[in-house]
Design a protein around this motif. Structure first.
Motif, PDB file in Angstrom:
ATOM      1  N   CYS A   1       0.817  -1.215   0.000  1.00  0.00           N
ATOM      2  CA  CYS A   1       0.000   0.000   0.000  1.00  0.00           C
ATOM      3  C   CYS A   1       0.850   1.264   0.000  1.00  0.00           C
ATOM      4  O   CYS A   1       0.379   2.329  -0.408  1.00  0.00           O
TER       5      CYS A   1
ATOM      6  N   GLU B   1       3.160   2.028  -1.873  1.00  0.00           N
ATOM      7  CA  GLU B   1       3.549   2.468  -3.211  1.00  0.00           C
ATOM      8  C   GLU B   1       2.845   3.768  -3.583  1.00  0.00           C
ATOM      9  O   GLU B   1       3.375   4.569  -4.340  1.00  0.00           O
ATOM     10  N   ARG B   2       1.646   4.007  -3.008  1.00  0.00           N
ATOM     11  CA  ARG B   2       0.939   5.259  -3.297  1.00  0.00           C
ATOM     12  C   ARG B   2       1.684   6.453  -2.720  1.00  0.00           C
ATOM     13  O   ARG B   2       1.430   7.604  -3.107  1.00  0.00           O
ATOM     14  N   ARG B   3       2.575   6.204  -1.757  1.00  0.00           N
ATOM     15  CA  ARG B   3       3.376   7.274  -1.156  1.00  0.00           C
ATOM     16  C   ARG B   3       4.819   7.239  -1.663  1.00  0.00           C
ATOM     17  O   ARG B   3       5.699   7.883  -1.107  1.00  0.00           O
TER      18      ARG B   3
ATOM     19  N   HIS C   1      -4.268  -0.714  -8.660  1.00  0.00           N
ATOM     20  CA  HIS C   1      -4.891  -0.034  -7.542  1.00  0.00           C
ATOM     21  C   HIS C   1      -4.051  -0.251  -6.276  1.00  0.00           C
ATOM     22  O   HIS C   1      -3.636  -1.371  -5.973  1.00  0.00           O
ATOM     23  N   TRP C   2      -3.837   0.819  -5.505  1.00  0.00           N
ATOM     24  CA  TRP C   2      -2.924   0.751  -4.358  1.00  0.00           C
ATOM     25  C   TRP C   2      -3.390  -0.235  -3.291  1.00  0.00           C
ATOM     26  O   TRP C   2      -2.562  -0.797  -2.555  1.00  0.00           O
TER      27      TRP C   2
END
Length: 252
Positions: free
Chosen positions: A35, A37-39, A203-204
């Motif tokens: 998750c 990876e979105r940051r 999708h994250w």
């Protein structure tokens, strides 16, 4: 990844874990997709492919790669010392942000007993006790805890970021609901993704390193809890409530 854990490559079409309709392969990601990876945090590729299926009826996206894992496998490869690196909010940010909302939610209840199902480090239950609520925590991944939560013992069961982590959505829902007293309610969070993901599964929230192995839609949640005799109220895409009847203490 080195242990006796077995990653299984499945057939193109298999039964959905919620509604038993046909679920076809919809994509593959590396085990280390997280998750965060979105940051901008990218883990090194593990080289272990994780295939996801999508149900053509209720829209559930799930992988069967972990169906035969033991609790020790999950502890070794997912919920280990490095887990905080890909879910830093679970230690304090999430429970500290959630506790005030729960206190407000039960403000009209008297003598309410609460179970935080899948409570991890127990921080949320501790904060609720400090606020005067009779709260306890139980987590299925706690090797030193009770083997199951007490049945029919609680007015409210909370389950924050739990249902995306289970390879057995029906069994998990049954266990969480089984802890409710007659007339009790389950409040839980899991992000629903109602639009079909692309073949790349970019999708994250689809993140095996976080243990996100069962990704719901609103339809799949309705089907899951409906099969157990419960209605659902979707407050938004991430927060939901299951009930047979609404208790008198529930805020209007």
């Amino acid at each position: 990844m080195s242990s006796n854990a077995t990653v299984v490559t499945l057939k193109h079409a298999i039964p959905c874990k919620v509604c038993s309709a046909e679920a076809t392969l919809c994509g593959v990601v590396d085990f280390n997709k997280s998750c965060e990876e979105r940051r901008g945090k990218l883990l090194a590729l593990s080289g272990v492919p994780i295939y996801y299926h999508r149900c053509g009826s209720c829209g559930l996206v799930f992988t069967s790669s972990f169906d035969h894992w033991s609790r020790s496998d999950f502890s070794a490869h997912i919920y280990n010392d490095a887990y905080v690196e890909i879910d830093p909010d679970y230690v304090d940010v999430r429970p500290s942000g959630t506790a005030p909302a729960i206190v407000d939610f039960v403000r009209n209840a008297s003598g309410l007993k609460l179970l935080d199902y899948g409570g991890g480090n127990g921080k949320l239950a501790m904060l609720l006790r400090e606020a005067g609520i009779d709260a306890r925590s139980w987590d299925p991944m706690d090797a030193h805890g009770e083997s199951a939560p007490p049945r029919a013992a609680f007015d409210l069961v909370t389950a924050f970021e739990v249902f995306e982590h289970t390879p057995e959505p029906l069994a998990t829902a049954e266990q969480a609901l089984g802890a409710l007293k007659e007339g009790g309610v389950l409040v839980f969070s899991t992000l629903t993704i109602d639009e079909p993901p692309s073949r790349t599964l970019d999708h994250w929230y689809i993140a095996p390193r976080n243990g996100h192995i069962t990704i719901h839609t609103a339809r799949s949640l309705d089907a899951l809890f409906g099969s157990l005799g419960y209605q659902l109220r979707h407050f938004n895409a991430g927060l939901h409530m299951a009930f047979r009847e609404l208790p008198a203490w529930l805020p209007g």
